[in-house]
Motif scaffolding. Structure first.
Motif, PDB file in Angstrom:
ATOM      1  N   ASP A  25      -4.216 -11.213   4.012  1.00  0.00           N
ATOM      2  CA  ASP A  25      -2.880 -10.657   4.264  1.00  0.00           C
ATOM      3  C   ASP A  25      -2.432 -10.825   5.709  1.00  0.00           C
ATOM      4  N   ALA A  26      -3.308 -10.552   6.660  1.00  0.00           N
ATOM      5  CA  ALA A  26      -2.915 -10.580   8.065  1.00  0.00           C
ATOM      6  C   ALA A  26      -2.729 -11.992   8.601  1.00  0.00           C
TER       7      ALA A  26
ATOM      8  N   VAL B 189       5.595 -12.756  14.121  1.00  0.00           N
ATOM      9  CA  VAL B 189       6.228 -11.928  15.152  1.00  0.00           C
ATOM     10  C   VAL B 189       7.712 -12.279  15.210  1.00  0.00           C
ATOM     11  N   ASP B 190       8.529 -11.459  14.544  1.00  0.00           N
ATOM     12  CA  ASP B 190       9.975 -11.639  14.595  1.00  0.00           C
ATOM     13  C   ASP B 190      10.643 -10.582  15.467  1.00  0.00           C
ATOM     14  N   THR B 191      10.017  -9.405  15.530  1.00  0.00           N
ATOM     15  CA  THR B 191      10.576  -8.285  16.278  1.00  0.00           C
ATOM     16  C   THR B 191       9.498  -7.684  17.168  1.00  0.00           C
ATOM     17  N   TRP B 192       9.928  -6.791  18.066  1.00  0.00           N
ATOM     18  CA  TRP B 192       8.941  -6.109  18.911  1.00  0.00           C
ATOM     19  C   TRP B 192       8.073  -5.162  18.096  1.00  0.00           C
TER      20      TRP B 192
ATOM     21  N   LEU C 126      -2.839 -15.023  13.699  1.00  0.00           N
ATOM     22  CA  LEU C 126      -4.078 -15.059  12.914  1.00  0.00           C
ATOM     23  C   LEU C 126      -4.066 -16.158  11.857  1.00  0.00           C
ATOM     24  N   VAL C 127      -3.196 -17.152  12.046  1.00  0.00           N
ATOM     25  CA  VAL C 127      -2.979 -18.153  10.997  1.00  0.00           C
ATOM     26  C   VAL C 127      -4.180 -19.067  10.777  1.00  0.00           C
TER      27      VAL C 127
ATOM     28  N   ASP D 199       1.776  -9.145  -1.982  1.00  0.00           N
ATOM     29  CA  ASP D 199       2.655  -8.054  -1.571  1.00  0.00           C
ATOM     30  C   ASP D 199       3.024  -7.138  -2.735  1.00  0.00           C
ATOM     31  N   GLY D 200       2.263  -7.271  -3.824  1.00  0.00           N
ATOM     32  CA  GLY D 200       2.502  -6.416  -4.980  1.00  0.00           C
ATOM     33  C   GLY D 200       3.436  -7.014  -6.010  1.00  0.00           C
TER      34      GLY D 200
END
Length: 220
Positions: A188-189, A194-197, A106-107, A135-136
């Motif tokens: 945010d999105a 995607v680093d992991t499943w 979504l970049v 991220d707070g």
């Protein structure tokens, strides 16, 4: 700054080991009918020239260049250096270079925000305009692989890091040490990667959802 002729080139990184995905090449994962590499290329639309850094990417749009960092899997700093070197022979290059990792489906929303910031003239003195999400924490989550870099400054940072012997296996943050960085808050999105499943699943990408057409295999 007024947008007319292309004022930026684009460098897309697609050369990691993808170890947490079991070696499945990230760039070939499919999101909403397009591979992640295709989505990164679309996000870079409007660039004067584009180079993909990584294993053989297979068929690319006309005019898109490709290269590989040396040695292979030498990290993002080395990949950026290889991409910049590949863009040089075609001319003086654009004033800015858009650097994108290929694993953020979504970049395009982040790139729109970065380009809008630059064109507004508010951050024209900066060496780099980077995406950040909330991220707070006071600083937020900074994504240096979604950024518009002043090409001359990025080339100098690469030369300086190479002179210190830190280019091979160097991080992108090591390149930022000498740069004046401005942060732009993006959706945010838009920098979700995607680093992991689990990451893939959260974005709606299934384990079997990848492009396996001939000539498009590789590791990123």
């Amino acid at each position: 700054m007024e947008e007319s002729a292309p004022y930026f080139d684009a460098l897309i990184l697609a050369g990691g080991r993808s170890s947490r995905l079991g070696g499945v090449p990230k760039q070939n994962l499919v999101y909403h009918g397009a591979t992640l590499l295709q989505r990164a290329l679309a996000a870079a639309s409007g660039a004067g020239r584009v180079v993909v850094v990584g294993p053989d990417p297979g068929r690319l749009p006309q005019g898109v260049l490709s290269c590989r960092e040396k040695p292979e899997f030498a990290g993002p700093a080395a990949a950026i250096a290889a991409g910049l070197e590949t863009l040089k022979p075609d001319g003086g290059g654009a004033e800015y270079t858009l650097v994108l990792a290929c694993d953020m489906p979504l970049v395009s929303d982040a790139v729109k925000a970065l380009r809008s910031e630059l064109l507004s003239g508010k951050s024209m003195e900066a060496d780099a305009i980077l995406a950040r999400t909330d991220d707070g924490t006071p600083e937020g989550r900074i994504q240096p692989l979604a950024g518009l870099y002043r090409t001359a400054g990025l080339n100098k940072a690469v030369r300086d890091l190479a002179a210190k012997g830190g280019l091979i296996n160097g991080s992108v943050r090591s390149l930022l040490a000498s740069l004046d960085v401005r942060l732009v808050t993006v959706p945010d999105a838009s920098t979700a990667d995607v680093d992991t499943w689990d990451d893939a699943s959260a974005l709606g990408i299934a384990a079997g959802n990848q492009d396996t057409a001939p000539g498009r295999r590789g590791r990123s």
